[in-house]
Write a protein that holds these residues in place. Structure first.
Motif, PDB file in Angstrom:
ATOM      1  N   HIS A 148      -0.339  26.055  26.970  1.00 43.70           N
ATOM      2  CA  HIS A 148      -0.598  27.285  27.720  1.00 43.70           C
ATOM      3  C   HIS A 148      -0.998  26.957  29.150  1.00 43.70           C
ATOM      4  O   HIS A 148      -0.627  27.629  30.088  1.00 43.70           O
ATOM      5  CB  HIS A 148      -1.710  28.066  27.009  1.00 43.70           C
ATOM      6  N   ARG A 149      -1.822  25.924  29.303  1.00 40.33           N
ATOM      7  CA  ARG A 149      -2.324  25.376  30.569  1.00 40.33           C
ATOM      8  C   ARG A 149      -3.682  25.931  30.981  1.00 40.33           C
ATOM      9  O   ARG A 149      -4.445  25.263  31.658  1.00 40.33           O
ATOM     10  CB  ARG A 149      -1.326  25.559  31.721  1.00 40.33           C
ATOM     11  N   ASP A 150      -4.022  27.148  30.602  1.00 41.86           N
ATOM     12  CA  ASP A 150      -5.329  27.712  30.951  1.00 41.86           C
ATOM     13  C   ASP A 150      -5.919  28.425  29.738  1.00 41.86           C
ATOM     14  O   ASP A 150      -6.330  29.585  29.825  1.00 41.86           O
ATOM     15  CB  ASP A 150      -5.189  28.697  32.112  1.00 41.86           C
ATOM     16  N   TYR A 151      -5.981  27.711  28.615  1.00 41.29           N
ATOM     17  CA  TYR A 151      -6.365  28.343  27.356  1.00 41.29           C
ATOM     18  C   TYR A 151      -7.874  28.369  27.195  1.00 41.29           C
ATOM     19  O   TYR A 151      -8.454  27.645  26.385  1.00 41.29           O
ATOM     20  CB  TYR A 151      -5.706  27.620  26.172  1.00 41.29           C
ATOM     21  N   HIS A 152      -8.519  29.212  27.989  1.00 44.22           N
ATOM     22  CA  HIS A 152      -9.974  29.329  27.928  1.00 44.22           C
ATOM     23  C   HIS A 152     -10.381  30.764  27.586  1.00 44.22           C
ATOM     24  O   HIS A 152      -9.536  31.663  27.446  1.00 44.22           O
ATOM     25  CB  HIS A 152     -10.623  28.862  29.235  1.00 44.22           C
ATOM     26  N   SER A 153     -11.689  30.971  27.460  1.00 41.47           N
ATOM     27  CA  SER A 153     -12.213  32.219  26.894  1.00 41.47           C
ATOM     28  C   SER A 153     -11.963  33.458  27.740  1.00 41.47           C
ATOM     29  O   SER A 153     -12.064  34.574  27.241  1.00 41.47           O
ATOM     30  CB  SER A 153     -13.728  32.070  26.655  1.00 41.47           C
ATOM     31  N   ARG A 154     -11.627  33.294  29.012  1.00 40.47           N
ATOM     32  CA  ARG A 154     -11.336  34.464  29.850  1.00 40.47           C
ATOM     33  C   ARG A 154      -9.890  34.910  29.743  1.00 40.47           C
ATOM     34  O   ARG A 154      -9.540  35.990  30.201  1.00 40.47           O
ATOM     35  CB  ARG A 154     -11.675  34.161  31.316  1.00 40.47           C
ATOM     36  N   ASN A 155      -9.068  34.072  29.138  1.00 38.78           N
ATOM     37  CA  ASN A 155      -7.658  34.413  28.969  1.00 38.78           C
ATOM     38  C   ASN A 155      -7.326  34.779  27.527  1.00 38.78           C
ATOM     39  O   ASN A 155      -6.161  34.779  27.132  1.00 38.78           O
ATOM     40  CB  ASN A 155      -6.774  33.254  29.427  1.00 38.78           C
ATOM     41  N   LEU A 156      -8.352  35.096  26.747  1.00 46.65           N
ATOM     42  CA  LEU A 156      -8.179  35.518  25.356  1.00 46.65           C
ATOM     43  C   LEU A 156      -8.878  36.851  25.170  1.00 46.65           C
ATOM     44  O   LEU A 156     -10.087  36.965  25.373  1.00 46.65           O
ATOM     45  CB  LEU A 156      -8.739  34.447  24.418  1.00 46.65           C
ATOM     46  N   MET A 157      -8.112  37.868  24.808  1.00 46.21           N
ATOM     47  CA  MET A 157      -8.602  39.235  24.732  1.00 46.21           C
ATOM     48  C   MET A 157      -8.683  39.684  23.279  1.00 46.21           C
ATOM     49  O   MET A 157      -7.775  39.412  22.479  1.00 46.21           O
ATOM     50  CB  MET A 157      -7.667  40.180  25.504  1.00 46.21           C
ATOM     51  N   ILE A 158      -9.756  40.393  22.952  1.00 40.49           N
ATOM     52  CA  ILE A 158      -9.951  40.902  21.594  1.00 40.49           C
ATOM     53  C   ILE A 158      -9.826  42.422  21.625  1.00 40.49           C
ATOM     54  O   ILE A 158     -10.557  43.107  22.343  1.00 40.49           O
ATOM     55  CB  ILE A 158     -11.337  40.513  21.049  1.00 40.49           C
ATOM     56  N   LYS A 159      -8.881  42.928  20.865  1.00 36.49           N
ATOM     57  CA  LYS A 159      -8.686  44.377  20.773  1.00 36.49           C
ATOM     58  C   LYS A 159      -8.349  44.729  19.336  1.00 36.49           C
ATOM     59  O   LYS A 159      -7.409  44.173  18.759  1.00 36.49           O
ATOM     60  CB  LYS A 159      -7.562  44.842  21.706  1.00 36.49           C
ATOM     61  N   LEU A 160      -9.120  45.624  18.754  1.00 36.10           N
ATOM     62  CA  LEU A 160      -8.910  46.054  17.367  1.00 36.10           C
ATOM     63  C   LEU A 160      -8.827  44.854  16.424  1.00 36.10           C
ATOM     64  O   LEU A 160      -7.934  44.737  15.591  1.00 36.10           O
ATOM     65  CB  LEU A 160      -7.641  46.915  17.264  1.00 36.10           C
ATOM     66  N   ASP A 161      -9.768  43.932  16.593  1.00 36.32           N
ATOM     67  CA  ASP A 161      -9.892  42.757  15.730  1.00 36.32           C
ATOM     68  C   ASP A 161      -8.656  41.860  15.774  1.00 36.32           C
ATOM     69  O   ASP A 161      -8.332  41.172  14.804  1.00 36.32           O
ATOM     70  CB  ASP A 161     -10.187  43.176  14.284  1.00 36.32           C
ATOM     71  N   GLN A 162      -7.977  41.860  16.903  1.00 40.45           N
ATOM     72  CA  GLN A 162      -6.827  40.965  17.080  1.00 40.45           C
ATOM     73  C   GLN A 162      -6.987  40.191  18.381  1.00 40.45           C
ATOM     74  O   GLN A 162      -7.391  40.755  19.392  1.00 40.45           O
ATOM     75  CB  GLN A 162      -5.522  41.780  17.129  1.00 40.45           C
ATOM     76  N   MET A 163      -6.682  38.913  18.348  1.00 40.06           N
ATOM     77  CA  MET A 163      -6.756  38.067  19.526  1.00 40.06           C
ATOM     78  C   MET A 163      -5.403  38.050  20.226  1.00 40.06           C
ATOM     79  O   MET A 163      -4.376  37.811  19.586  1.00 40.06           O
ATOM     80  CB  MET A 163      -7.136  36.639  19.127  1.00 40.06           C
ATOM     81  N   SER A 164      -5.417  38.305  21.517  1.00 42.30           N
ATOM     82  CA  SER A 164      -4.189  38.261  22.308  1.00 42.30           C
ATOM     83  C   SER A 164      -4.363  37.303  23.473  1.00 42.30           C
ATOM     84  O   SER A 164      -5.464  37.101  23.984  1.00 42.30           O
ATOM     85  CB  SER A 164      -3.819  39.652  22.826  1.00 42.30           C
ATOM     86  N   VAL A 165      -3.242  36.746  23.905  1.00 41.18           N
ATOM     87  CA  VAL A 165      -3.228  35.711  24.933  1.00 41.18           C
ATOM     88  C   VAL A 165      -2.674  36.279  26.230  1.00 41.18           C
ATOM     89  O   VAL A 165      -1.660  36.981  26.223  1.00 41.18           O
ATOM     90  CB  VAL A 165      -2.352  34.526  24.474  1.00 41.18           C
ATOM     91  N   ILE A 166      -3.340  35.980  27.356  1.00 36.31           N
ATOM     92  CA  ILE A 166      -2.851  36.395  28.668  1.00 36.31           C
ATOM     93  C   ILE A 166      -2.787  35.175  29.597  1.00 36.31           C
ATOM     94  O   ILE A 166      -3.158  34.074  29.220  1.00 36.31           O
ATOM     95  CB  ILE A 166      -3.731  37.498  29.292  1.00 36.31           C
ATOM     96  N   ASP A 167      -2.289  35.382  30.804  1.00 41.20           N
ATOM     97  CA  ASP A 167      -2.252  34.368  31.864  1.00 41.20           C
ATOM     98  C   ASP A 167      -1.514  33.110  31.428  1.00 41.20           C
ATOM     99  O   ASP A 167      -1.952  31.986  31.655  1.00 41.20           O
ATOM    100  CB  ASP A 167      -3.684  34.028  32.305  1.00 41.20           C
ATOM    101  N   PHE A 168      -0.349  33.313  30.845  1.00 39.99           N
ATOM    102  CA  PHE A 168       0.417  32.216  30.228  1.00 39.99           C
ATOM    103  C   PHE A 168       1.611  31.791  31.071  1.00 39.99           C
ATOM    104  O   PHE A 168       2.399  30.944  30.660  1.00 39.99           O
ATOM    105  CB  PHE A 168       0.933  32.674  28.852  1.00 39.99           C
ATOM    106  N   GLN A 169       1.769  32.350  32.265  1.00 39.00           N
ATOM    107  CA  GLN A 169       2.991  32.124  33.038  1.00 39.00           C
ATOM    108  C   GLN A 169       3.175  30.677  33.502  1.00 39.00           C
ATOM    109  O   GLN A 169       4.268  30.283  33.859  1.00 39.00           O
ATOM    110  CB  GLN A 169       3.055  33.067  34.243  1.00 39.00           C
TER     111      GLN A 169
END
Length: 344
Positions: A200-221
Motif C-alpha cells: 500500500h505504501r502508507d498503511y497506517h492508522s489514518r488511512n484506515l476508516m471504520i464505518k458500520l463495523d467494516q474496515m476500509s482502506v484509503i490513500d492507496f494511489q
C-alpha cells in the motif's frame, strides 16, 4: 478527516456536483486533507453525504488512484466506491466513509487490547493486498513501480537531508558522509533482495476508516511492489499511535497465520523478523524525513510532535544491527533523540 469550513461552489464544483447528484441543493464543506496536494470536500444533500476528491486532470485508464482502487476492489479489499468523476477537471466523487479512523479508535479505547479487533480487521485487508491482489496479475499501476534499492535510498536520504542536515544542522564531513551512504546502501540493498508483493505504501492508522463495523482502506494511489514488511511496519510501528510490543507481536502472528497458504514452504520466522527490524529502520527514518520536511521546507508544524517517538523506533531497530553503530552514533551526536521538536 474533519469538517472545518463551508466553501463556495466554483465554476468546476458547481456544475459537476449538480450533474452528478441531479440537484443543486447540496452543501460543500472543506475537509482537512493529508500532506499532499489533493483537496477533499464533504458534500451533503438531504441526509446523504459524499466525499469529493480534487486533484489535477487525469486519464481514467492510467490514473493510479482509479487503477489501484479497481484492482483492490476486484480482490475483495474494502475501498470507497466511485460515484462519479470528471477527469478533465480532476474531480472524483466518492462514497463517504465517515470520520472514524483506526487512529481515533486506538486512542478512544480504554486499553490497547480493546482496539485489537479493529487492528485484526486492518490486517485482514492487508493480507488481501499482499496476496490475492498480487497474484491477480492484471493491468494495475501498482505492478509498474516498486521499492528497489534506489527508491529506498531516496527515502533514507530524504530523512538525512531534512532532519539531520536540515532541522538539526548536523555537519557531515566527507568520511562520515561516505560511511552513512554505505550503511544506507547496505540496508536498502538487503531490503531490495526480499520477495515483492503489492505494498500500500502508507498503511497506517489514518488511512484506515471504520464505518458500520467494516474496515476500509484509503490513500492507496501510491501502491507499488515491495517487501511485505513495509506495510506491516507502517501499521505496527505507526508514528500516530503508541502500540506496545505485545500487541504488535500478536498482530504479526495473526498476519502470518492468515497468510500461511501464501507463504513459501521454506518460510523462516527468524529471517522474517530480521527483515522486519531492517525495514523498521528504513520506513521509520523515512517517516522522520517526511515530518521534518513539512517544517523544514514549508514551516508546517503539525507533524513535529511525531518526530521523537518515531526516532525512538528507529534507534531501537538500529540497535539490533551492531554493524550500523555509526548511524546510531549520528542520531545521538546530532541531538536527534533529545531535541524538543515542538518548541521549534
Amino acid at each position: 478527516m474533519r469538517i472545518f469550513l463551508m466553501v463556495t461552489h466554483d465554476e468546476f464544483l458547481n456544475p459537476f456536483l449538480t450533474r452528478s447528484l441531479n440537484s443543486n441543493a447540496y452543501k460543500v464543506f472543506s475537509l482537512a486533507g493529508d500532506a499532499s496536494n489533493r483537496r477533499y470536500y464533504r458534500v451533503v444533500l438531504d441526509h446523504q453525504s459524499w466525499v469529493l476528491m480534487r486533484w489535477e486532470p487525469f486519464q481514467p485508464e492510467n490514473y493510479p488512484f482509479l487503477s489501484v482502487l479497481n484492482h483492490f476492489a476486484k480482490n475483495g479489499v474494502h475501498v470507497p466506491q466511485v460515484i462519479a468523476m470528471s477527469p478533465q477537471e480532476g474531480l472524483v466523487l466518492l462514497e463517504d466513509l465517515g470520520d472514524l479512523t483506526l487512529e481515533r479508535k486506538f486512542w478512544e479505547s480504554q486499553n490497547q487490547e480493546a482496539a485489537t479487533e479493529f487492528y485484526q480487521m486492518a490486517v485482514d485487508e492487508i493480507v488481501k493486498i499482499h496476496h490475492p491482489a498480487t497474484l491477480d496479475q492484471s493491468d494495475c499501476t501498482a505492478f509498474k513501480i516498486k521499492f528497489d534499492t534506489e527508491k529506498f535510498m531516496w527515502e533514507m536520504n530524504y530523512g538525512k537531508d531534512n532532519l539531520l542536515s536540515g532541522i538539526l544542522k548536523f555537519q557531515f564531513n566527507d568520511a562520515l558522509n561516505k560511511e552513512m551512504a554505505n550503511i544506507f546502501l547496505d540496508i536498502c540493498s538487503r531490503l531490495d533482495k526480499e520477495p515483492k508483493r503489492i505494498a500500500h505504501r502508507d498503511y497506517h492508522s489514518r488511512n484506515l476508516m471504520i464505518k458500520l463495523d467494516q474496515m476500509s482502506v484509503i490513500d492507496f494511489q501510491d501502491a507499488r511492489l515491495g517487501p511485505i514488511q513495509y506495510d506491516l511496519v507502517s501499521l505496527m510501528r505507526d508514528s500516530y499511535v503508541d502500540m506496545n510490543d505485545a500487541m504488535a507481536k500478536n498482530l504479526i502472528n495473526y498476519y502470518l497465520e492468515k497468510s500461511k497458504q501464501y507463504l513459501p514452504k521454506d518460510f523462516s520466522r527468524e529471517h522474517f523478523d530480521r527483515v522486519y527490524e531492517l525495514q523498521s529502520i528504513q520506513r521509520c527514518f523515512k517517516a522522520c524525513g517526511s515530518f521534518a520536511s513539512f517544517y523544514h521546507l514549508r514551516e508546517d508544524r503539525r507533524y513535529l510532535k511525531y518526530l521523537s517517538g518515531t526516532l525512538r523506533r528507529v534507534m531501537k531497530a538500529i540497535n539490533e544491527f551492531p554493524e550500523y553503530k555509526t548511524f546510531a552514533d549520528v542520531l545521538i551526536d546530532s541531538g536527534a533523540l533529545e531535541r524538543k521538536y515542538e518548541s521549534l
